[in-house]
Each structure stands twice: as structure tokens, then as C-alpha cells.
Design a protein around this motif. Sequence first.
Motif, PDB file in Angstrom:
ATOM      1  N   MET A 133      65.969 110.292 -80.915  1.00 57.10           N
ATOM      2  CA  MET A 133      64.932 110.614 -79.838  1.00 57.10           C
ATOM      3  C   MET A 133      65.051 111.691 -79.569  1.00 57.10           C
ATOM      4  SD  MET A 133      64.396 107.886 -78.681  1.00 57.10           S
ATOM      5  CE  MET A 133      63.895 108.246 -76.953  1.00 57.10           C
ATOM      6  N   ARG A 134      64.749 112.727 -80.930  1.00 58.31           N
ATOM      7  CA  ARG A 134      64.650 113.783 -81.335  1.00 58.31           C
ATOM      8  C   ARG A 134      63.165 114.094 -81.267  1.00 58.31           C
ATOM      9  NH1 ARG A 134      67.594 115.780 -86.422  1.00 58.31           N
ATOM     10  NH2 ARG A 134      66.193 117.691 -86.037  1.00 58.31           N
ATOM     11  N   PRO A 135      62.689 115.884 -80.309  1.00 58.88           N
ATOM     12  CA  PRO A 135      60.806 115.748 -80.162  1.00 58.88           C
ATOM     13  C   PRO A 135      60.540 115.697 -81.605  1.00 58.88           C
ATOM     14  CG  PRO A 135      62.634 117.450 -79.807  1.00 58.88           C
ATOM     15  CD  PRO A 135      63.350 116.458 -79.956  1.00 58.88           C
ATOM     16  N   LEU A 136      58.516 114.816 -81.697  1.00 62.71           N
ATOM     17  CA  LEU A 136      58.283 114.383 -82.694  1.00 62.71           C
ATOM     18  C   LEU A 136      57.112 115.237 -82.173  1.00 62.71           C
ATOM     19  CD1 LEU A 136      58.120 113.281 -85.164  1.00 62.71           C
ATOM     20  CD2 LEU A 136      56.488 111.695 -84.641  1.00 62.71           C
ATOM     21  N   ILE A 137      56.547 116.595 -82.509  1.00 63.38           N
ATOM     22  CA  ILE A 137      55.177 117.058 -82.503  1.00 63.38           C
ATOM     23  C   ILE A 137      54.111 116.180 -82.564  1.00 63.38           C
ATOM     24  CG2 ILE A 137      54.291 119.475 -82.200  1.00 63.38           C
ATOM     25  CD1 ILE A 137      56.777 120.781 -82.767  1.00 63.38           C
ATOM     26  N   VAL A 138      53.141 116.115 -81.939  1.00 65.01           N
ATOM     27  CA  VAL A 138      51.947 115.599 -82.624  1.00 65.01           C
ATOM     28  C   VAL A 138      50.368 115.860 -81.526  1.00 65.01           C
ATOM     29  CG1 VAL A 138      50.854 112.930 -82.161  1.00 65.01           C
ATOM     30  CG2 VAL A 138      53.213 113.081 -81.693  1.00 65.01           C
ATOM     31  N   THR A 139      49.995 116.049 -82.884  1.00 65.64           N
ATOM     32  CA  THR A 139      48.677 116.654 -82.695  1.00 65.64           C
ATOM     33  C   THR A 139      48.002 116.217 -82.513  1.00 65.64           C
ATOM     34  OG1 THR A 139      47.895 116.958 -84.959  1.00 65.64           O
ATOM     35  CG2 THR A 139      49.524 119.222 -83.847  1.00 65.64           C
ATOM     36  N   GLY A 140      46.391 116.263 -81.515  1.00 64.57           N
ATOM     37  CA  GLY A 140      45.950 115.276 -82.050  1.00 64.57           C
ATOM     38  C   GLY A 140      45.717 114.103 -81.179  1.00 64.57           C
ATOM     39  N   ALA A 141      47.000 114.271 -80.016  1.00 68.17           N
ATOM     40  CA  ALA A 141      47.694 112.478 -79.610  1.00 68.17           C
ATOM     41  C   ALA A 141      46.575 112.013 -78.338  1.00 68.17           C
ATOM     42  CB  ALA A 141      48.877 113.413 -78.727  1.00 68.17           C
ATOM     43  N   THR A 142      45.757 112.705 -78.223  1.00 71.74           N
ATOM     44  CA  THR A 142      44.514 111.792 -77.095  1.00 71.74           C
ATOM     45  C   THR A 142      43.348 111.300 -78.103  1.00 71.74           C
ATOM     46  OG1 THR A 142      43.442 114.073 -76.927  1.00 71.74           O
ATOM     47  CG2 THR A 142      45.515 113.780 -74.879  1.00 71.74           C
ATOM     48  N   GLY A 143      43.076 110.684 -76.995  1.00 71.48           N
ATOM     49  CA  GLY A 143      42.246 109.910 -77.937  1.00 71.48           C
ATOM     50  C   GLY A 143      42.197 108.592 -78.236  1.00 71.48           C
ATOM     51  N   GLY A 144      41.335 107.914 -79.752  1.00 74.16           N
ATOM     52  CA  GLY A 144      41.350 107.097 -79.613  1.00 74.16           C
ATOM     53  C   GLY A 144      43.032 107.003 -80.994  1.00 74.16           C
ATOM     54  N   LEU A 145      42.530 107.001 -82.357  1.00 72.23           N
ATOM     55  CA  LEU A 145      44.032 107.002 -82.941  1.00 72.23           C
ATOM     56  C   LEU A 145      44.727 107.941 -82.386  1.00 72.23           C
ATOM     57  CD1 LEU A 145      45.243 106.758 -85.470  1.00 72.23           C
ATOM     58  CD2 LEU A 145      44.528 108.153 -86.566  1.00 72.23           C
ATOM     59  N   GLY A 146      44.956 109.235 -81.859  1.00 73.01           N
ATOM     60  CA  GLY A 146      46.011 109.500 -81.170  1.00 73.01           C
ATOM     61  C   GLY A 146      47.379 108.382 -79.828  1.00 73.01           C
ATOM     62  N   THR A 147      45.753 108.188 -79.053  1.00 75.60           N
ATOM     63  CA  THR A 147      46.226 107.284 -78.313  1.00 75.60           C
ATOM     64  C   THR A 147      47.866 106.166 -78.919  1.00 75.60           C
ATOM     65  OG1 THR A 147      45.654 107.646 -76.929  1.00 75.60           O
ATOM     66  CG2 THR A 147      46.199 105.700 -76.193  1.00 75.60           C
ATOM     67  N   VAL A 148      46.796 104.918 -80.142  1.00 72.58           N
ATOM     68  CA  VAL A 148      47.833 104.259 -80.553  1.00 72.58           C
ATOM     69  C   VAL A 148      48.937 104.293 -81.133  1.00 72.58           C
ATOM     70  CG1 VAL A 148      47.816 102.798 -82.486  1.00 72.58           C
ATOM     71  CG2 VAL A 148      45.535 103.152 -80.961  1.00 72.58           C
ATOM     72  N   VAL A 149      48.451 105.837 -81.979  1.00 75.05           N
ATOM     73  CA  VAL A 149      50.325 106.856 -82.823  1.00 75.05           C
ATOM     74  C   VAL A 149      51.041 106.622 -81.211  1.00 75.05           C
ATOM     75  CG1 VAL A 149      50.766 108.684 -84.047  1.00 75.05           C
ATOM     76  CG2 VAL A 149      48.364 106.896 -85.260  1.00 75.05           C
ATOM     77  N   VAL A 150      50.715 107.232 -80.559  1.00 78.13           N
ATOM     78  CA  VAL A 150      51.361 108.038 -79.766  1.00 78.13           C
ATOM     79  C   VAL A 150      52.765 106.564 -79.712  1.00 78.13           C
ATOM     80  CG1 VAL A 150      52.177 108.882 -77.534  1.00 78.13           C
ATOM     81  CG2 VAL A 150      50.886 110.623 -79.483  1.00 78.13           C
ATOM     82  N   GLU A 151      51.636 105.315 -78.596  1.00 77.97           N
ATOM     83  CA  GLU A 151      52.118 104.199 -78.333  1.00 77.97           C
ATOM     84  C   GLU A 151      53.279 103.658 -78.917  1.00 77.97           C
ATOM     85  OE1 GLU A 151      48.735 102.000 -77.192  1.00 77.97           O
ATOM     86  OE2 GLU A 151      48.198 102.953 -74.835  1.00 77.97           O
ATOM     87  N   ARG A 152      52.671 103.323 -80.391  1.00 83.00           N
ATOM     88  CA  ARG A 152      53.752 103.275 -81.798  1.00 83.00           C
ATOM     89  C   ARG A 152      54.770 103.740 -81.550  1.00 83.00           C
ATOM     90  NH1 ARG A 152      56.762 101.443 -84.578  1.00 83.00           N
ATOM     91  NH2 ARG A 152      56.110 100.124 -86.736  1.00 83.00           N
ATOM     92  N   LEU A 153      55.360 105.025 -81.350  1.00 87.25           N
ATOM     93  CA  LEU A 153      56.228 105.636 -81.958  1.00 87.25           C
ATOM     94  C   LEU A 153      56.954 106.178 -80.615  1.00 87.25           C
ATOM     95  CD1 LEU A 153      54.499 108.423 -84.307  1.00 87.25           C
ATOM     96  CD2 LEU A 153      55.457 106.452 -84.568  1.00 87.25           C
ATOM     97  N   SER A 154      56.701 106.029 -79.245  1.00 90.13           N
ATOM     98  CA  SER A 154      56.951 106.561 -78.447  1.00 90.13           C
ATOM     99  C   SER A 154      58.760 105.504 -78.196  1.00 90.13           C
ATOM    100  CB  SER A 154      56.379 106.110 -76.747  1.00 90.13           C
ATOM    101  OG  SER A 154      56.321 104.379 -77.007  1.00 90.13           O
ATOM    102  N   GLY A 155      58.258 104.894 -78.901  1.00 92.22           N
ATOM    103  CA  GLY A 155      60.237 103.915 -78.521  1.00 92.22           C
ATOM    104  C   GLY A 155      61.293 104.538 -79.465  1.00 92.22           C
ATOM    105  N   ALA A 156      60.799 105.716 -80.330  1.00 91.41           N
ATOM    106  CA  ALA A 156      61.999 105.713 -80.793  1.00 91.41           C
ATOM    107  C   ALA A 156      61.543 107.663 -80.926  1.00 91.41           C
ATOM    108  CB  ALA A 156      61.894 105.116 -82.734  1.00 91.41           C
ATOM    109  N   TYR A 157      60.989 107.522 -80.867  1.00 90.49           N
ATOM    110  CA  TYR A 157      60.947 109.415 -80.527  1.00 90.49           C
ATOM    111  C   TYR A 157      60.130 110.107 -79.581  1.00 90.49           C
ATOM    112  CZ  TYR A 157      60.615 108.023 -85.996  1.00 90.49           C
ATOM    113  OH  TYR A 157      61.099 107.699 -87.121  1.00 90.49           O
ATOM    114  N   GLN A 158      60.685 110.712 -79.276  1.00 87.70           N
ATOM    115  CA  GLN A 158      60.161 111.974 -78.103  1.00 87.70           C
ATOM    116  C   GLN A 158      59.275 112.201 -78.620  1.00 87.70           C
ATOM    117  OE1 GLN A 158      63.062 114.867 -76.891  1.00 87.70           O
ATOM    118  NE2 GLN A 158      61.405 115.684 -74.952  1.00 87.70           N
TER     119      GLN A 158
END
Length: 209
Positions: free
Chosen positions: A4-29
Motif C-alpha cells: 500500500m505504498r504510493p504508486l505514481i501513475v501518469t496518464g491515469a485518466t482516459g481509457g487505458l489509465g482508468t483500467v490500469v488504476v482500477e486493476r491496481l487500486s486494491g494493492a497500491y495507493q
Amino acid sequence: MSVMRPLIVTGATGGLGTVVVERLSGAYQCVALTHHQADLTDPASVKRAVRLLAEEHGPPYGLVHLAGGFASGTLLETSDESWARMIGLNLTAAFACIRETLAAMDRTSAGRIVVIASEAALTKAAGSVAYTVSKSGLTVLIEVLAKELGGTKITANALLPSALDTPAMRDSMPREQLVPLARVADTIAFLLSEGAANINGALIPLRAR
């Protein structure tokens, strides 16, 4: 085990970003680094933004760099402005985000750098010279960084997808020829995991089939 340490994500909005953040949000901040917070093509702006994020959320576990852009055009068709834009969006932004994230990380602990490059870096297909060169440069950046990280618990890897399954691409290609966004997200999740600790400097193609 969740990290649960922070994970910096660029391009987090939009199609791919939304899917990636949803996939990772259970294990990463997941902490988004957006163009509203910083001009990603300006290293000084990225440095300020990452420092603020690290102060607020703590040392990042790593970076998932999804941000980028595309431009078509042969060498003779490519303007100075288009060239500079592609190099800025696809290479300088990645360089700055990686450097500042790495500087903010705990270098004695496990950490991950994952970037999205492109299959174009392998195929070197004609018709989008600035894009192809910028993404090719990104793969070299990851390969060099991986060697520099040798002996640490931090890894750096790149995904090289072909055309992604986005609404824009569906207008020009059959969907069965597009890479599902969930496949990209699943591969990123694996590379971030403890099970990928020994994978460093990999350039991983992702195709529809």
C-alpha cells in the motif's frame, strides 16, 4: 501481499489509465501525476510535482508511466514542432518522471518502474518517424536504467503493445486486432508484483493474439 505504498501513475485518466488504476487500486495507493499538476515535458515542473507528492504520500513504491502521444508522418512530412512534441511527450516526459520518482524512492527497498512504449520500437515501420524514434528511445532508456539499477531491489521494464483497444482505434481496425486494455493492466500488475522481482530491463511485446 498488498503493497500500500504510493504508486505514481501518469496518464491515469482516459481509457487505458482508468483500467490500469482500477486493476491496481486494491494493492497500491495509486497517485496520479497529471498535466494539471505538472508539465510532464518540463523536467523542473515534474521535479516540483513529484517532491510534493512524496511529501504528501511518502516515498513512492514506483512509477507506472502511461502518458504519451502519437503523430503520423514520414521524415520529410515531419515538422520541427511535431518532432519536438513527440520527443517531449514520449521521451523527455518519461525521463523526467522516472528520474524524479527514482530520486524519491527508498533505494534500499523493492520498487518498480514500468513504462508503456510501443511495438513500433521493434517494427520500425515507416510513416510515423517522430513517434517511432521517441518510443525507440524510451526502450533504450529502460534498458540502460535496468543496468544502472543492478544490485538494487528496484526493476525497470517496458511494455510494447501494438494498437490498443480504444474507441479511436476501433474506428480504423477490427477489434480482434486490438490489444485488450485489461491485458495491459494485468501485465503491469504482474511486473509490479513480488513475483517479478527478477525481471529487469525486459521489453515485453503485447499483441492482440
